[in-house]
Design a protein around this motif. Structure first.
Motif, PDB file in Angstrom:
ATOM      1  N   GLY A  92      85.420  18.834  60.483  1.00  0.00           N
ATOM      2  CA  GLY A  92      83.986  19.120  60.409  1.00  0.00           C
ATOM      3  C   GLY A  92      83.097  17.928  60.716  1.00  0.00           C
ATOM      4  O   GLY A  92      81.875  18.054  60.771  1.00  0.00           O
ATOM      5  N   ARG A  93      83.707  16.748  60.935  1.00  0.00           N
ATOM      6  CA  ARG A  93      82.931  15.562  61.292  1.00  0.00           C
ATOM      7  C   ARG A  93      82.265  15.773  62.656  1.00  0.00           C
ATOM      8  O   ARG A  93      82.832  16.405  63.542  1.00  0.00           O
ATOM      9  CB  ARG A  93      83.841  14.330  61.363  1.00  0.00           C
ATOM     10  N   LEU A  94      81.066  15.222  62.816  1.00  0.00           N
ATOM     11  CA  LEU A  94      80.327  15.387  64.067  1.00  0.00           C
ATOM     12  C   LEU A  94      81.077  14.796  65.258  1.00  0.00           C
ATOM     13  O   LEU A  94      81.178  15.433  66.311  1.00  0.00           O
ATOM     14  CB  LEU A  94      78.932  14.751  63.943  1.00  0.00           C
ATOM     15  N   ASP A  95      81.628  13.582  65.095  1.00  0.00           N
ATOM     16  CA  ASP A  95      82.324  12.960  66.229  1.00  0.00           C
ATOM     17  C   ASP A  95      83.534  13.781  66.669  1.00  0.00           C
ATOM     18  O   ASP A  95      83.807  13.926  67.857  1.00  0.00           O
ATOM     19  CB  ASP A  95      82.715  11.501  65.929  1.00  0.00           C
ATOM     20  N   ASN A  96      84.242  14.364  65.702  1.00  0.00           N
ATOM     21  CA  ASN A  96      85.401  15.188  66.032  1.00  0.00           C
ATOM     22  C   ASN A  96      84.985  16.456  66.779  1.00  0.00           C
ATOM     23  O   ASN A  96      85.636  16.862  67.732  1.00  0.00           O
ATOM     24  CB  ASN A  96      86.166  15.565  64.762  1.00  0.00           C
ATOM     25  N   SER A  97      83.882  17.066  66.356  1.00  0.00           N
ATOM     26  CA  SER A  97      83.399  18.287  67.006  1.00  0.00           C
ATOM     27  C   SER A  97      82.915  18.014  68.427  1.00  0.00           C
ATOM     28  O   SER A  97      83.132  18.829  69.325  1.00  0.00           O
ATOM     29  CB  SER A  97      82.276  18.921  66.176  1.00  0.00           C
ATOM     30  N   VAL A  98      82.286  16.858  68.640  1.00  0.00           N
ATOM     31  CA  VAL A  98      81.851  16.459  69.986  1.00  0.00           C
ATOM     32  C   VAL A  98      83.074  16.325  70.891  1.00  0.00           C
ATOM     33  O   VAL A  98      83.074  16.763  72.040  1.00  0.00           O
ATOM     34  CB  VAL A  98      81.043  15.128  69.932  1.00  0.00           C
ATOM     35  N   TYR A  99      84.140  15.759  70.343  1.00  0.00           N
ATOM     36  CA  TYR A  99      85.400  15.625  71.084  1.00  0.00           C
ATOM     37  C   TYR A  99      86.025  16.996  71.360  1.00  0.00           C
ATOM     38  O   TYR A  99      86.439  17.291  72.481  1.00  0.00           O
ATOM     39  CB  TYR A  99      86.363  14.737  70.293  1.00  0.00           C
ATOM     40  N   ARG A 100      86.098  17.842  70.350  1.00  0.00           N
ATOM     41  CA  ARG A 100      86.704  19.173  70.493  1.00  0.00           C
ATOM     42  C   ARG A 100      85.938  20.035  71.511  1.00  0.00           C
ATOM     43  O   ARG A 100      86.529  20.839  72.224  1.00  0.00           O
ATOM     44  CB  ARG A 100      86.708  19.898  69.147  1.00  0.00           C
ATOM     45  N   LEU A 101      84.607  19.860  71.574  1.00  0.00           N
ATOM     46  CA  LEU A 101      83.788  20.640  72.507  1.00  0.00           C
ATOM     47  C   LEU A 101      83.942  20.156  73.951  1.00  0.00           C
ATOM     48  O   LEU A 101      83.496  20.815  74.886  1.00  0.00           O
ATOM     49  CB  LEU A 101      82.308  20.581  72.099  1.00  0.00           C
ATOM     50  N   LEU A 133      79.343  18.831  59.564  1.00  0.00           N
ATOM     51  CA  LEU A 133      78.727  20.049  60.092  1.00  0.00           C
ATOM     52  C   LEU A 133      78.993  21.229  59.163  1.00  0.00           C
ATOM     53  O   LEU A 133      80.029  21.289  58.511  1.00  0.00           O
ATOM     54  CB  LEU A 133      79.294  20.363  61.478  1.00  0.00           C
ATOM     55  N   LYS A 134      78.028  22.136  59.132  1.00  0.00           N
ATOM     56  CA  LYS A 134      78.177  23.367  58.352  1.00  0.00           C
ATOM     57  C   LYS A 134      78.223  24.541  59.315  1.00  0.00           C
ATOM     58  O   LYS A 134      77.681  24.459  60.431  1.00  0.00           O
ATOM     59  CB  LYS A 134      76.993  23.533  57.396  1.00  0.00           C
ATOM     60  N   PRO A 135      78.848  25.666  58.914  1.00  0.00           N
ATOM     61  CA  PRO A 135      78.881  26.844  59.792  1.00  0.00           C
ATOM     62  C   PRO A 135      77.465  27.237  60.229  1.00  0.00           C
ATOM     63  O   PRO A 135      76.554  27.316  59.408  1.00  0.00           O
ATOM     64  CB  PRO A 135      79.501  27.919  58.891  1.00  0.00           C
ATOM     65  N   GLY A 136      77.302  27.421  61.528  1.00  0.00           N
ATOM     66  CA  GLY A 136      75.991  27.779  62.077  1.00  0.00           C
ATOM     67  C   GLY A 136      75.286  26.613  62.742  1.00  0.00           C
ATOM     68  O   GLY A 136      74.337  26.814  63.514  1.00  0.00           O
ATOM     69  N   ASP A 137      75.729  25.385  62.473  1.00  0.00           N
ATOM     70  CA  ASP A 137      75.111  24.202  63.088  1.00  0.00           C
ATOM     71  C   ASP A 137      75.363  24.188  64.597  1.00  0.00           C
ATOM     72  O   ASP A 137      76.463  24.501  65.055  1.00  0.00           O
ATOM     73  CB  ASP A 137      75.656  22.906  62.477  1.00  0.00           C
ATOM     74  N   VAL A 138      74.321  23.799  65.343  1.00  0.00           N
ATOM     75  CA  VAL A 138      74.418  23.732  66.807  1.00  0.00           C
ATOM     76  C   VAL A 138      74.435  22.269  67.244  1.00  0.00           C
ATOM     77  O   VAL A 138      73.538  21.501  66.907  1.00  0.00           O
ATOM     78  CB  VAL A 138      73.242  24.472  67.482  1.00  0.00           C
ATOM     79  N   VAL A 139      75.481  21.915  67.966  1.00  0.00           N
ATOM     80  CA  VAL A 139      75.645  20.552  68.490  1.00  0.00           C
ATOM     81  C   VAL A 139      75.327  20.582  69.974  1.00  0.00           C
ATOM     82  O   VAL A 139      75.912  21.379  70.717  1.00  0.00           O
ATOM     83  CB  VAL A 139      77.101  20.051  68.279  1.00  0.00           C
ATOM     84  N   ALA A 140      74.395  19.741  70.412  1.00  0.00           N
ATOM     85  CA  ALA A 140      73.981  19.751  71.815  1.00  0.00           C
ATOM     86  C   ALA A 140      73.832  18.345  72.366  1.00  0.00           C
ATOM     87  O   ALA A 140      73.655  17.383  71.614  1.00  0.00           O
ATOM     88  CB  ALA A 140      72.657  20.509  71.958  1.00  0.00           C
ATOM     89  N   PHE A 177      79.148  25.269  65.697  1.00  0.00           N
ATOM     90  CA  PHE A 177      80.213  25.176  64.695  1.00  0.00           C
ATOM     91  C   PHE A 177      80.184  26.511  63.935  1.00  0.00           C
ATOM     92  O   PHE A 177      79.417  26.689  62.999  1.00  0.00           O
ATOM     93  CB  PHE A 177      79.938  23.992  63.760  1.00  0.00           C
ATOM     94  N   VAL A 178      81.001  27.441  64.393  1.00  0.00           N
ATOM     95  CA  VAL A 178      80.939  28.826  63.902  1.00  0.00           C
ATOM     96  C   VAL A 178      81.414  28.958  62.460  1.00  0.00           C
ATOM     97  O   VAL A 178      80.778  29.603  61.635  1.00  0.00           O
ATOM     98  CB  VAL A 178      81.766  29.766  64.818  1.00  0.00           C
ATOM     99  N   SER A 179      82.550  28.339  62.168  1.00  0.00           N
ATOM    100  CA  SER A 179      83.127  28.475  60.828  1.00  0.00           C
ATOM    101  C   SER A 179      84.033  27.294  60.518  1.00  0.00           C
ATOM    102  O   SER A 179      84.390  26.526  61.407  1.00  0.00           O
ATOM    103  CB  SER A 179      83.927  29.771  60.728  1.00  0.00           C
ATOM    104  N   VAL A 180      84.417  27.182  59.267  1.00  0.00           N
ATOM    105  CA  VAL A 180      85.372  26.138  58.858  1.00  0.00           C
ATOM    106  C   VAL A 180      86.749  26.562  59.388  1.00  0.00           C
ATOM    107  O   VAL A 180      87.161  27.706  59.191  1.00  0.00           O
ATOM    108  CB  VAL A 180      85.402  26.008  57.314  1.00  0.00           C
ATOM    109  N   PRO A 181      87.458  25.689  60.087  1.00  0.00           N
ATOM    110  CA  PRO A 181      88.746  26.092  60.682  1.00  0.00           C
ATOM    111  C   PRO A 181      89.835  26.378  59.651  1.00  0.00           C
ATOM    112  O   PRO A 181      89.869  25.747  58.589  1.00  0.00           O
ATOM    113  CB  PRO A 181      89.128  24.886  61.547  1.00  0.00           C
ATOM    114  N   LEU A 182      90.698  27.306  59.974  1.00  0.00           N
ATOM    115  CA  LEU A 182      91.859  27.586  59.139  1.00  0.00           C
ATOM    116  C   LEU A 182      92.945  26.575  59.485  1.00  0.00           C
ATOM    117  O   LEU A 182      92.979  26.046  60.602  1.00  0.00           O
ATOM    118  CB  LEU A 182      92.374  29.003  59.395  1.00  0.00           C
ATOM    119  N   ARG A 183      93.840  26.296  58.547  1.00  0.00           N
ATOM    120  CA  ARG A 183      94.879  25.293  58.778  1.00  0.00           C
ATOM    121  C   ARG A 183      95.730  25.614  60.008  1.00  0.00           C
ATOM    122  O   ARG A 183      96.047  24.723  60.806  1.00  0.00           O
ATOM    123  CB  ARG A 183      95.791  25.155  57.532  1.00  0.00           C
TER     124      ARG A 183
END
Length: 201
Positions: A92-101, A133-140, A177-183
């Protein structure tokens, strides 16, 4: 903030996995680094195995010891399985989500983009890589940064890999960030239970 800036190949050899991205070094030297790398004893203590797993998770997500311990504390106080909670916080970290996107080719690159104010969260500039990040947050990508070579190159080379907890809009260069990922959806090869056992001692 201090970060590991040493040789990536050394870390890959230490864990026997491409921690910092694909590397040919594992094919040539599939043994730990150092003068005793080849002859190192095979059997490790339980503590050593647990410690290695924690260090591997820290290197993968680029988190320092104090920050990692703090995240574990938060994970242990949340409802649910502690190890799973920990990985969800890391994802859920911002840097990780930027990488994943796919905005950056590596987590290091993603951290730099965030720190240099190229990324928006819900329309506001956020320059804290550890921002949760929380579910619903938009990263742009910030409007001024959309033509940045590092970003355009990364998006051009973006593969077909998609993550169930993220949505990407190529026209607006934004993701959700739609939802918290499952394991089971988190692809990282981390045995989180060993980390929990280590901190429980």
């Amino acid at each position: 903030m201090a970060r590991y800036r040493g040789p990536k190949a050394k870390i890959a050899r230490k864990f026997g996995e491409p921690i910092e991205g694909q590397s040919k070094v594992l094919q040539k030297k599939n043994y730990p680094p150092g003068m005793h790398g080849r002859g190192r004893r095979k059997k490790q203590s339980e503590f050593a195995i647990q410690l290695m797993e924690k260090q591997k998770a820290k290197y993968i997500y680029g988190v320092l010891e104090r920050q990692f311990a703090k995240m574990f504390d938060i994970a242990s106080r949340k409802k649910g399985v502690t190890g799973e909670n920990l990985l969800q916080l890391l994802e859920g970290r911002l840097d990780n989500s930027v990488y994943r996107l796919g905005i950056a080719p590596t987590r290091r690159g993603a951290r730099q983009l965030v720190s240099h104010k190229h990324i928006l969260v819900n329309g506001t500039v956020v320059n804290i890589p550890s921002f949760q990040l929380k579910p619903g947050d938009v990263v742009a990508v910030r409007e001024k940064s959309k033509s940045l070579e590092a970003i355009t190159e990364s998006l051009r080379g973006k593969g077909t890999t998609r993550f169930s907890w993220l949505e990407w809009d190529n026209t607006s260069l934004s993701g959700k960030f739609v939802s918290v990922p499952l394991r089971e959806d988190i692809p990282e090869n981390i045995k989180e239970q060993l980390i929990v056992e280590l901190y429980s001692k």
